[in-house]
Design a protein around this motif. Structure first.
Motif, PDB file in Angstrom:
ATOM      1  N   THR C 168      36.115 -24.520  14.259  1.00 14.40           N
ATOM      2  CA  THR C 168      37.363 -24.823  14.954  1.00 14.40           C
ATOM      3  C   THR C 168      37.464 -26.326  15.211  1.00 14.40           C
ATOM      4  OG1 THR C 168      37.039 -22.768  16.154  1.00 14.40           O
ATOM      5  CG2 THR C 168      38.726 -24.259  17.003  1.00 14.40           C
ATOM      6  N   GLU C 169      38.629 -26.895  14.919  1.00 12.51           N
ATOM      7  CA  GLU C 169      38.856 -28.284  15.331  1.00 12.51           C
ATOM      8  C   GLU C 169      39.590 -28.268  16.661  1.00 12.51           C
ATOM      9  OE1 GLU C 169      37.522 -30.913  14.433  1.00 12.51           O
ATOM     10  OE2 GLU C 169      36.652 -30.253  12.526  1.00 12.51           O
ATOM     11  N   LEU C 170      38.927 -28.766  17.681  1.00 15.72           N
ATOM     12  CA  LEU C 170      39.478 -28.714  19.032  1.00 15.72           C
ATOM     13  C   LEU C 170      40.380 -29.914  19.312  1.00 15.72           C
ATOM     14  CD1 LEU C 170      36.111 -27.775  20.745  1.00 15.72           C
ATOM     15  CD2 LEU C 170      38.103 -26.264  20.503  1.00 15.72           C
ATOM     16  N   GLN C 196      38.132 -23.060  32.152  1.00 14.57           N
ATOM     17  CA  GLN C 196      39.341 -22.391  31.632  1.00 14.57           C
ATOM     18  C   GLN C 196      40.070 -23.293  30.637  1.00 14.57           C
ATOM     19  OE1 GLN C 196      41.049 -21.651  35.422  1.00 14.57           O
ATOM     20  NE2 GLN C 196      39.849 -19.784  35.770  1.00 14.57           N
ATOM     21  N   ASP C 197      40.132 -24.576  30.948  1.00 16.79           N
ATOM     22  CA  ASP C 197      40.799 -25.510  30.047  1.00 16.79           C
ATOM     23  C   ASP C 197      40.058 -25.641  28.713  1.00 16.79           C
ATOM     24  OD1 ASP C 197      42.677 -25.900  31.969  1.00 16.79           O
ATOM     25  OD2 ASP C 197      42.028 -27.899  32.579  1.00 16.79           O
ATOM     26  N   ARG C 198      38.729 -25.663  28.794  1.00 18.24           N
ATOM     27  CA  ARG C 198      37.923 -25.716  27.575  1.00 18.24           C
ATOM     28  C   ARG C 198      38.212 -24.483  26.706  1.00 18.24           C
ATOM     29  NH1 ARG C 198      36.727 -28.403  24.668  1.00 18.24           N
ATOM     30  NH2 ARG C 198      38.696 -29.148  25.486  1.00 18.24           N
ATOM     31  N   LEU C 199      38.223 -23.323  27.368  1.00 14.86           N
ATOM     32  CA  LEU C 199      38.443 -22.081  26.625  1.00 14.86           C
ATOM     33  C   LEU C 199      39.847 -22.023  26.037  1.00 14.86           C
ATOM     34  CD1 LEU C 199      36.553 -19.649  28.989  1.00 14.86           C
ATOM     35  CD2 LEU C 199      35.895 -20.271  26.653  1.00 14.86           C
ATOM     36  N   ALA C 200      40.816 -22.547  26.778  1.00 12.63           N
ATOM     37  CA  ALA C 200      42.192 -22.542  26.273  1.00 12.63           C
ATOM     38  C   ALA C 200      42.277 -23.349  24.975  1.00 12.63           C
ATOM     39  CB  ALA C 200      43.140 -23.122  27.322  1.00 12.63           C
ATOM     40  N   ARG C 204      43.522 -21.663  21.590  1.00 11.17           N
ATOM     41  CA  ARG C 204      44.662 -22.286  20.909  1.00 11.17           C
ATOM     42  C   ARG C 204      44.329 -22.631  19.463  1.00 11.17           C
ATOM     43  NH1 ARG C 204      45.452 -25.538  25.054  1.00 11.17           N
ATOM     44  NH2 ARG C 204      44.325 -27.329  24.215  1.00 11.17           N
ATOM     45  N   ASN C 205      43.080 -22.985  19.228  1.00 11.22           N
ATOM     46  CA  ASN C 205      42.721 -23.440  17.887  1.00 11.22           C
ATOM     47  C   ASN C 205      41.951 -22.407  17.067  1.00 11.22           C
ATOM     48  OD1 ASN C 205      43.748 -26.329  17.658  1.00 11.22           O
ATOM     49  ND2 ASN C 205      42.704 -26.382  19.635  1.00 11.22           N
ATOM     50  N   GLY C 206      41.869 -21.195  17.590  1.00 11.42           N
ATOM     51  CA  GLY C 206      41.419 -20.094  16.748  1.00 11.42           C
ATOM     52  C   GLY C 206      39.970 -19.671  16.836  1.00 11.42           C
ATOM     53  N   THR C 207      39.227 -20.149  17.812  1.00 11.65           N
ATOM     54  CA  THR C 207      37.820 -19.745  17.929  1.00 11.65           C
ATOM     55  C   THR C 207      37.681 -18.245  18.184  1.00 11.65           C
ATOM     56  OG1 THR C 207      37.108 -21.894  18.750  1.00 11.65           O
ATOM     57  CG2 THR C 207      35.736 -20.016  19.355  1.00 11.65           C
ATOM     58  N   ARG C 208      36.844 -17.573  17.411  1.00  8.31           N
ATOM     59  CA  ARG C 208      36.531 -16.169  17.675  1.00  8.31           C
ATOM     60  C   ARG C 208      35.086 -16.003  18.143  1.00  8.31           C
ATOM     61  NH1 ARG C 208      40.552 -12.744  16.154  1.00  8.31           N
ATOM     62  NH2 ARG C 208      39.517 -11.513  17.767  1.00  8.31           N
ATOM     63  N   VAL C 209      34.242 -16.955  17.730  1.00 11.56           N
ATOM     64  CA  VAL C 209      32.870 -16.964  18.233  1.00 11.56           C
ATOM     65  C   VAL C 209      32.617 -18.344  18.825  1.00 11.56           C
ATOM     66  CG1 VAL C 209      30.425 -16.769  17.649  1.00 11.56           C
ATOM     67  CG2 VAL C 209      32.109 -15.349  16.453  1.00 11.56           C
ATOM     68  N   LEU C 210      32.279 -18.350  20.098  1.00 17.67           N
ATOM     69  CA  LEU C 210      32.018 -19.614  20.773  1.00 17.67           C
ATOM     70  C   LEU C 210      30.512 -19.818  20.831  1.00 17.67           C
ATOM     71  CD1 LEU C 210      32.991 -22.041  22.460  1.00 17.67           C
ATOM     72  CD2 LEU C 210      32.933 -20.549  24.468  1.00 17.67           C
ATOM     73  N   LEU C 224      33.590 -16.790  32.328  1.00 13.12           N
ATOM     74  CA  LEU C 224      35.050 -16.943  32.344  1.00 13.12           C
ATOM     75  C   LEU C 224      35.707 -16.101  31.260  1.00 13.12           C
ATOM     76  CD1 LEU C 224      35.083 -20.806  32.865  1.00 13.12           C
ATOM     77  CD2 LEU C 224      36.071 -19.164  34.463  1.00 13.12           C
ATOM     78  N   VAL C 225      35.071 -16.051  30.093  1.00 14.20           N
ATOM     79  CA  VAL C 225      35.599 -15.245  28.982  1.00 14.20           C
ATOM     80  C   VAL C 225      35.674 -13.784  29.400  1.00 14.20           C
ATOM     81  CG1 VAL C 225      34.998 -14.305  26.708  1.00 14.20           C
ATOM     82  CG2 VAL C 225      34.929 -16.776  27.084  1.00 14.20           C
ATOM     83  N   ARG C 226      34.602 -13.325  30.033  1.00 14.78           N
ATOM     84  CA  ARG C 226      34.575 -11.897  30.409  1.00 14.78           C
ATOM     85  C   ARG C 226      35.558 -11.604  31.526  1.00 14.78           C
ATOM     86  NH1 ARG C 226      29.000 -11.303  31.922  1.00 14.78           N
ATOM     87  NH2 ARG C 226      29.607  -9.260  32.722  1.00 14.78           N
ATOM     88  N   ARG C 227      35.696 -12.524  32.486  1.00 12.84           N
ATOM     89  CA  ARG C 227      36.654 -12.300  33.562  1.00 12.84           C
ATOM     90  C   ARG C 227      38.075 -12.220  33.009  1.00 12.84           C
ATOM     91  NH1 ARG C 227      36.852 -13.210  39.081  1.00 12.84           N
ATOM     92  NH2 ARG C 227      34.817 -12.235  38.984  1.00 12.84           N
ATOM     93  N   ARG C 228      38.387 -13.119  32.069  1.00 10.99           N
ATOM     94  CA  ARG C 228      39.753 -13.168  31.541  1.00 10.99           C
ATOM     95  C   ARG C 228      39.920 -12.305  30.299  1.00 10.99           C
ATOM     96  NH1 ARG C 228      43.110 -18.401  33.059  1.00 10.99           N
ATOM     97  NH2 ARG C 228      42.508 -18.327  35.239  1.00 10.99           N
ATOM     98  N   GLN C 229      38.848 -11.656  29.906  1.00 11.03           N
ATOM     99  CA  GLN C 229      38.840 -10.782  28.723  1.00 11.03           C
ATOM    100  C   GLN C 229      39.447 -11.473  27.512  1.00 11.03           C
ATOM    101  OE1 GLN C 229      40.629  -7.257  30.598  1.00 11.03           O
ATOM    102  NE2 GLN C 229      38.548  -6.468  30.829  1.00 11.03           N
ATOM    103  N   LEU C 230      38.968 -12.674  27.263  1.00 10.27           N
ATOM    104  CA  LEU C 230      39.463 -13.442  26.120  1.00 10.27           C
ATOM    105  C   LEU C 230      38.861 -12.888  24.829  1.00 10.27           C
ATOM    106  CD1 LEU C 230      39.137 -17.069  27.586  1.00 10.27           C
ATOM    107  CD2 LEU C 230      41.189 -15.649  27.449  1.00 10.27           C
TER     108      LEU C 230
END
Lengths: 189, 461, 246
Positions: C168-170, C196-200, C204-210, C224-230
């Motif tokens: 991903t290009e952030l 949250q901003d980092r995750l956004a 936005r740029n398509g990450t599926r595996v962080l 944060l991912v689990r709380r927001r169920q991203l």
């Protein structure tokens, strides 16, 4: 009256300052000193550059750029307002346009050196609504290092001027014409 | 530690307005990007940072000598030089000069030092009208607020806020939000003040020891206009503003605005050396804690700061908490290492308002090791008992556990056991567990790594 | 070459799979790492809280645990950085000096010590790389946007070398995630907002595996991912390479 504080402060500094470290020699950092680079830099900071056909074309160029009936202060064109270093404020305030000579330009950032000797009055470059500076294009240096090297001293007052007065204090929106001149034109000859 | 609100409390309030936080973050990040582009386009930028750092180190190491040299040259130039040990003396000196000039109208250009000394209230209390002339400064002066950034004092405000303020104080049309028109209104309002002022006060960006000059950098031209018109100019400078040589200014002018806003240089870089006949130039040299900071080996490098604000623009915490959350004249990372020198107890939370990510250090044009100093201030505060008692005791306990592997292994299983069997609502209760306000706790595994490892190699146990 | 695996305290307790993957990955690269079981922690939580004096016994314990190894390899740049940078407050005995220089982050060990610049294997996923600040700016594992527009780094190169992996290009390549050790609880609101901003940016740029090289940042982001169920998984890079490498 302030002598005790002076001695107290200097003593405190002496007691606190660390062992002396060397003052570095700053390399020359030269670069391109071209009209094109100067023009690009000054245009990039909202200034305007016009190349004159020659010194004789100055008056025509100024009246073409500022066709309206402007109250003009200048040492190099016939002025409508006479300005000297002691001119009172109420005569300075209504000046629309000042046309002055600049000493040299700096290509890396579009700056020109404006010494007091060319200003007529210290406030003129900022009190005027518009400012035109005339610069010999052979007097463009590459960087600020060469610029300061050109200055044996800075006189009583001198300014590196880079474009018109501006601000971005409201939401970072760039607005030209904060308190000083609303426009800056450099006429190269 | 006192119960007064700390940085975390103040940021929490700032963060309540999610949209505005986003705007604040993105606006400052945009400036950081402009800085990046200017830096990338200057191949010798890193070399210039190193030179600037060395020049400042050198100057601090011989500061007394350079102060004397500066004073001697300035006096020879016909400048009045004053020395102020603290803010109170600074304010008294300035007021005396104003009174001796029989002046009541003062226009001031941007100066973080006079903010630090709270000069305005002092002058106002003694019947002197003092008008801040930098647009951002004027906006916050009308609103009776403190600057929230050293370069962008009103960056916490939106154009609607400014429109409201100008409607109330300058009589502009209600609902006016166009920055162009608002700036024009300020220009008209302030021009009258410039023309009427008897005394101009400015800050000082650089003072040159070999010439006795003071250098003031602005974009608006407000310092030059005010100083050019007023009979008396008072330049207020912190004692650390010196550079030895005129030519050193080349290094600093190339770094200052590229770091601050991404501009190649400020619009006005003005050198004031001699007053005209019949006029006065006063320079007030101020200590106010600086010599004390100079005497702290771990922290003296903070005095190299040239107030570009780059550390604020890059700081992910500053961008999301705003300058006022620091409750100190200089906010952001640099403020967090300067403030404990002034009042350790009051500003005890500031060195902790950082993740120590180190970006501040890497943008600093004079290479101040800001994040290292934040870490070191934490140790000073810890040793001085200026951290919450709960933290102090839990860290002592933690240390005992971590120095004893047996206790550590047992404690870990206990924690995992707790996470697995305590109900979610309890383990994630915000009152007890700040982690869980926005985050899930890690899903507790069946066994720790050490337990797994022991199973793999039973004979090694 | 005698190599010890340094497993940070929170990894040992909460992310054993990361330590297992690190151990197995090293084994596949021909390095049999030992796990000295008396190890606990590097002492960073105390020191970052302003209590580094209290951390001294922990530092000594760390040195005693690892002094006999040629390398001490850990899957967390921040802890490694702490050992290398901040163990300067105890007596600099030969053992302390040795342990400080011998303590190396996992991917620095693989690329700089073992000299392996490419790991074989396939991982056909859209992967977002989170740069840990202490790894990047502290251990100089990756270029910094403060210095250069070129996005480069050791882990980035290793990941890009996996077959089928799309990086991903952030928008912001190297902004801090807001974990910051005890900062994540003492400044919980900002910490969460930064994460949250980092995750956004990743969403936005398509990450599926962080992924990343530092489990502490990832622990915070995963919470944060689990709380927001991203819609993304969070894996330490050791897990990716260990899985991809046959």
């Amino acid at each position: 009256m302030s002598m005790p504080s002076r001695e107290k402060m200097l003593a405190a500094v002496r007691a606190s300052q660390p062992a002396a470290t060397p003052l570095p020699v700053v390399p020359a950092f030269t670069g391109l000193a071209s009209v094109a680079r100067f023009t690009a830099a000054l245009t990039g900071i909202s200034g305007r550059v016009v190349v004159l056909e020659g010194w004789h074309a100055l008056a025509a160029a100024v009246s073409q750029l500022f066709p309206a009936d402007y109250r003009l202060a200048s040492a190099i064109l016939p002025a409508t307002v006479a300005v000297a270093s002691n001119t009172p404020i109420d005569r300075l305030a209504p000046i629309d346009l000042a046309v002055l000579r600049a000493e040299f330009g700096v290509a890396e950032n579009g700056t020109v050196w404006l010494p007091e000797a060319h200003m007529l009055h210290r406030a003129l470059p900022t009190v005027t609504q518009h400012l035109v500076l005339v610069l010999d294009q052979r007097n463009i240096v590459a960087t600020m290092h060469q610029a300061y090297a050109q200055l044996p001293d800075v006189g009583g007052y001198g300014v590196f001027l880079a474009g018109p007065s501006k601000t971005a204090d409201i939401e970072q929106s760039l607005v030209i014409g904060a308190h000083g001149a609303r426009s800056l034109t450099v006429l190269l000859h | 530690m006192s119960q007064a609100p700390n940085h975390a409390d103040r940021s929490e309030r700032f963060l309540l307005d999610e949209e505005r936080t986003t705007w604040h973050d993105e606006t400052l990040w945009f400036i950081r990007q402009k800085r990046d582009r200017a830096v990338y386009a200057t191949p010798e930028f890193q070399e210039l940072r190193e030179l600037a750092s060395q020049i400042k180190d050198h100057t601090l190491s011989r500061l007394a000598e350079y102060l004397e040299q500066f004073e001697a040259r300035a006096l020879a130039n016909g400048v009045h030089v004053h020395w102020a040990a603290d803010a109170e003396e600074h304010n008294r000196i300035v007021l005396d000069i104003v009174r001796q000039a029989r002046a009541t109208r003062v226009v001031k250009s941007k100066s973080m030092l006079t903010e630090e000394c709270h000069l305005n209230p002092h002058l106002l209390a003694h019947g002197v009208e003092v008008i801040d002339s930098d647009l951002g400064e004027r906006i916050i002066q009308l609103r009776d607020e403190a600057p929230s950034h050293v370069v962008l004092p009103a960056i916490h405000l939106k154009k609607e806020d400014v429109g409201e303020t100008f409607w109330q104080h300058l009589g502009t049309e209600k609902g006016l939000t166009d920055p162009q028109q608002l700036t024009e209104a300020a220009r008209q309002h302030l021009r009258a003040k410039f023309l009427a002022a008897e005394v101009a006060i400015s800050g000082v960006n650089f003072a040159v020891a070999e010439t006795g000059s003071v250098v003031v950098c602005t974009n608006e031209g407000n310092a030059d206009l005010a100083i050019g018109l007023a009979r008396v100019h008072i330049a207020c400078m912190g004692m650390e503003k010196l550079v030895p040589r005129l030519s050193d200014l080349a290094v600093f002018t190339r770094l200052l605005t590229r770091s601050a806003t991404g501009q190649p240089i400020t619009t006005y870089t003005s050198h004031f050396t001699r007053p005209l006949p019949g006029r006065e130039l006063h320079v007030v040299i101020v200590d106010n804690g600086r010599s004390q900071q100079l005497g702290r080996p771990d922290f003296r490098a903070s005095l190299k700061c040239i107030r570009c604000g780059a550390c604020m623009n890059t700081c992910p915490v500053y961008r999301r908490s705003g300058g006022h959350s620091y409750d100190f004249t200089i906010p952001g990372p640099i403020g967090a290492i300067l403030s404990p020198n002034i009042d350790m107890r009051k500003h005890a939370s500031l060195p902790f308002a950082s993740t120590l990510c180190g970006s501040c250090t890497d943008v600093c044009p004079v290479k101040i090791d800001i994040h290292t100093q934040l870490y070191k201030w934490r140790q000073v505060l810890g040793a001085a008992g200026e951290i919450p008692a709960s933290k102090k005791w839990s860290m002592k306990l933690l240390s005992r556990v971590l120095a004893r592997p047996g206790l550590f292994a047992a404690g870990g299983s206990f924690a995992r056991f707790g996470l697995r069997f305590v109900p979610h609502a309890l383990s994630h209760a915000p009152g007890y567990n700040p982690w869980a306000i926005a985050r899930e706790l890690p899903a507790p595994p069946q066994q720790s790594f050490r337990a797994w490892y022991a199973q793999q190699r039973p004979n090694q146990a | 070459m005698k190599v010890a695996l340094f497993v940070p305290c929170y990894v040992d307790q909460f992310y054993p799979q990361v330590a297992i993957a690190s151990l197995q990955l090293l084994a596949k690269l021909g390095v049999a790492a030992a796990f000295p079981k008396q190890q606990t922690c590097c002492g960073q939580p105390m020191a970052n809280s302003g209590c580094e004096q209290d951390a001294k016994p922990v530092y000594h314990h760390f040195v005693d645990t690892f002094r006999d190894y040629d390398y001490v390899v850990g899957p967390a740049g921040s802890c490694v950085y702490h050992v290398r940078q901040h163990f300067d407050i105890i007596d600099q005995t030969p053992a302390v000096q040795h342990v400080r220089t011998a303590t190396v982050e996992l991917f620095d060990f693989i690329t700089q010590v073992l000299g392996i610049t490419e790991l074989p294997g396939a991982y056909p996923h859209r992967v977002g790389l989170h740069l840990s600040c202490h790894g990047q700016r502290g251990l100089h594992q990756a270029n910094e946007s403060e210095m250069t527009p070129v996005r480069d780094g050791r882990l980035r190169r290793l990941l890009a070398g996996l077959e089928g992996l799309a990086l991903t290009e952030l928008d912001r390549n190297d902004e801090c995630c807001g974990f910051g050790g005890t900062f994540c609880v003492s400044e919980a609101a900002i910490s969460a907002r930064m994460g949250q901003d980092r995750l956004a940016d990743h969403v936005r740029n398509g990450t599926r595996v962080l992924t990343g090289g530092d489990m502490s940042c990832l622990m915070h982001l995963e919470g944060l991912v689990r709380r927001r169920q991203l819609p993304m998984r969070v894996l330490h890079a050791a897990e990716i390479f260990n899985g991809a490498l046959a």
